[in-house]
Write an enzyme that holds these catalytic residues in place. Structure first.
Site, PDB file in Angstrom:
ATOM      1  N   SER A 168      -0.130  -1.734   2.120  1.00  0.00           N
ATOM      2  CA  SER A 168       0.912  -1.216   2.128  1.00  0.00           C
ATOM      3  C   SER A 168       2.199  -2.004   2.440  1.00  0.00           C
ATOM      4  CB  SER A 168       0.994  -0.075   2.553  1.00  0.00           C
ATOM      5  OG  SER A 168       1.659   0.861   2.199  1.00  0.00           O
ATOM      6  N   HIS A 266      -3.969   3.806  -3.330  1.00  0.00           N
ATOM      7  CA  HIS A 266      -3.224   3.028  -2.282  1.00  0.00           C
ATOM      8  C   HIS A 266      -3.423   3.636  -1.411  1.00  0.00           C
ATOM      9  CE1 HIS A 266       0.563   0.964  -1.611  1.00  0.00           C
ATOM     10  NE2 HIS A 266       0.447   1.657  -0.130  1.00  0.00           N
TER      11      HIS A 266
END
Length: 285
Positions: A168, A266
């Protein structure tokens, strides 16, 4: 594709306080030490675990893997994974977290892991949650000039097998470092946060002189399980941009690849991507 465990996705990270991790409980395959550091402006405070394999180093020295979001990594690092790594050439682990009992220091990582602002307003960069960013140059200097020398001190390290992993915002830091620094050889960027103006990093990677990447190897890791589609940065556009960037780099002779983790969102990419990076660097069978 490596056989790795898969977690479920989440929209926000679980911020439940952490209990003892593998360094506290002990490992059959590694032993750990802990150091603390402070940012130059004394606003961010780091806790760094160094994991040293019990297996003797190869003649060229141990590989070494730096991992960001270290509190969450240490919480999820299992002895079964370290056992698998030990089947190959297990790396020294330098796991960089913050002095907190939480899995993430959200404000600190937003600042440390994001690239410097590109506008001339003089205003600090902020993310979509109002957290200040743009501190990656200062954090990279601390990492390379202070944290790494202390973590590697008196250890037989192979500097040609020095890797870094991040997810991320951490994945964004890896890409920024890939462009900015020759310190590492292996760059593992998992689900980098490319929204807002950070696609510019991909564009820069394909436009600068490829001599900058001559000794580097890049692995971009992405999942395709996110259901929320954003017109500018939705998963399909992200995957397309990642594939196109890697194809362009490879066509110009750069060692780059991308790894798809089918069905993972994600958030769910966090654990399997660091597992993959560790096993790749150890070249475990």
């Amino acid at each position: 594709m490596l056989l790795i465990s898969v977690g479920t996705g989440y929209a926000r990270p679980d911020m439940t306080a952490l209990g003892p991790n593998i360094a506290d409980k002990g490992s059959a395959f590694y032993h750990f030490s802990v150091r603390t550091f402070d940012s130059a402006d004394d606003q961010r405070h780091y806790k760094v675990w160094t994991g040293i394999p019990n297996k003797s180093p190869p003649k060229t020295g141990y590989p070494v893997l730096y991992m960001l979001d270290g509190n969450a990594v240490m919480d999820r690092l299992s002895d079964s994974l370290l056992e698998k790594a030990a089947e190959g050439s297990p790396p020294v682990l330098v796991v960089i977290g913050y002095q907190t009992t939480l899995p993430f220091d959200l404000n600190a990582r937003a600042y440390d892991y994001t690239p410097a602002a590109t506008n001339n307003s003089g205003e600090p960069r902020q993310d979509g949650h109002g957290r200040s960013g743009g501190g990656s140059p200062a954090f990279r200097h601390l990492l390379e000039a202070t944290i790494a020398p202390q973590a590697e001190q008196n250890l037989p390290i192979n500097p040609l097998k020095r890797g870094i992993w991040g997810h991320s915002y951490g994945g964004l830091f890896v890409l920024d470092t890939y462009l900015s620094s020759p310190f590492f050889t292996f760059y593992y960027s998992a689900s980098p946060s490319l929204g807002r103006d950070n696609f510019r990093l991909l564009n820069e990677m394909t436009s600068v002189s490829k001599d900058r990447f001559s000794h580097k190897q890049l692995v971009l890791m992405e999942g395709n399980g996110d259901s929320r589609q954003d017109p500018n940065t939705g998963p399909s556009n992200v995957l397309r941009a990642v594939r196109d960037t890697v194809s362009s780099l490879r066509a110009s002779g750069v060692t780059a690849s991308w790894a798809l983790f089918p069905g993972l969102t994600h958030g769910a990419m966090f654990t399997p991507s660091f597992q993959s990076a560790l096993l790749r660097l150890s070249e475990a069978p």
